[in-house]
Design an enzyme around this catalytic site. Sequence first.
Site: not given
Ligand code: SPD
Length: 288
Positions: A36, A67, A91, A144, A162, A169
């Site tokens: 990406q 989160h 992240d 994953g 998450d 991906p």
């Molecule tokens: N539209 C964005 C959706 C993203 C969800 N995941 C975000 C990752 C943060 N750890």
Amino acid sequence: MNRILKESLDWMDEYHQGVRYGLEGKLLIKEISPFQEIIIFESKRYGKALLLDNCWMTTEKSDRYYHEPLIHPALCGSNKIDNILIIGGGDGGSARECLRYQEVKSVDLIEIDLQVVELSKKYLTTVGGKAWSDPRLNLRIKNGIDWVKNTKNDYYDVIIIDGADPIGPSKGLYSNSFLSDCKRILKPGGILATQSESPEAFPEIHINIVKILRQIFDYADPIYGSVSLYPSGLWSWTFASMEHPTYKYPKENRVEEISKNCQIWSKRWQQGAFNTIPAFIERELTKE
Ligand code: SPD
């Protein structure tokens, strides 16, 4: 879900269906990984931010709005929380919230894209925080879906998905086969938690995720909250379990342990969040 990135000297916008979600600031990094496009943008309002394929993922100053709701209903509700699996979450924000619990013995963090982890560690230092150096964290740069396929039955107490939106991906992370595999590797009394998109901006995708989880598990329920940079600002997370919806009943000792340092989540916030389902979504979900 076609999105066009509009980039100028001082604004970064995610576009969705004629609406833009943007921040003022400056572009720091733009890299193309094997999976990406990754951008790190320094914004005035929320500090440094991460975008994947032109979609906002997280920012230094607002990551808790996303989160905390993803992690705490699952970790406060699950019978045991010894072994946690996080799929995605490169992240580090989800791992950070899981590792706040003393009871947690190990967190397997399975992220497909090494560049997301490296850039997050370098630029979004407060998002992963101390999680990166916690000996309970096992970071694996792997797919994953394969990880879950190759894990033995009844292995994890909690599974956290998450991922980014169900394109690129992350697409496979919302499929029937992947989620069925997740159920197979989840211990009895365990909880699965996933981000489940916006009921306003992506209603079909949202409804579909909840319906698939309800087919696979005995119980699945969404909560709703605000993530200001995501399309519409209204976001959802869905929790699933067998035999009993344990995610609705946080254990007092864990609430006590973590809630004083939460910015968004509390037992009371969670009770509200399970009860703010938009009427049209509830109708769709209860249709025969
Ligand atoms: N539209 C964005 C959706 C993203 C969800 N995941 C975000 C990752 C943060 N750890």
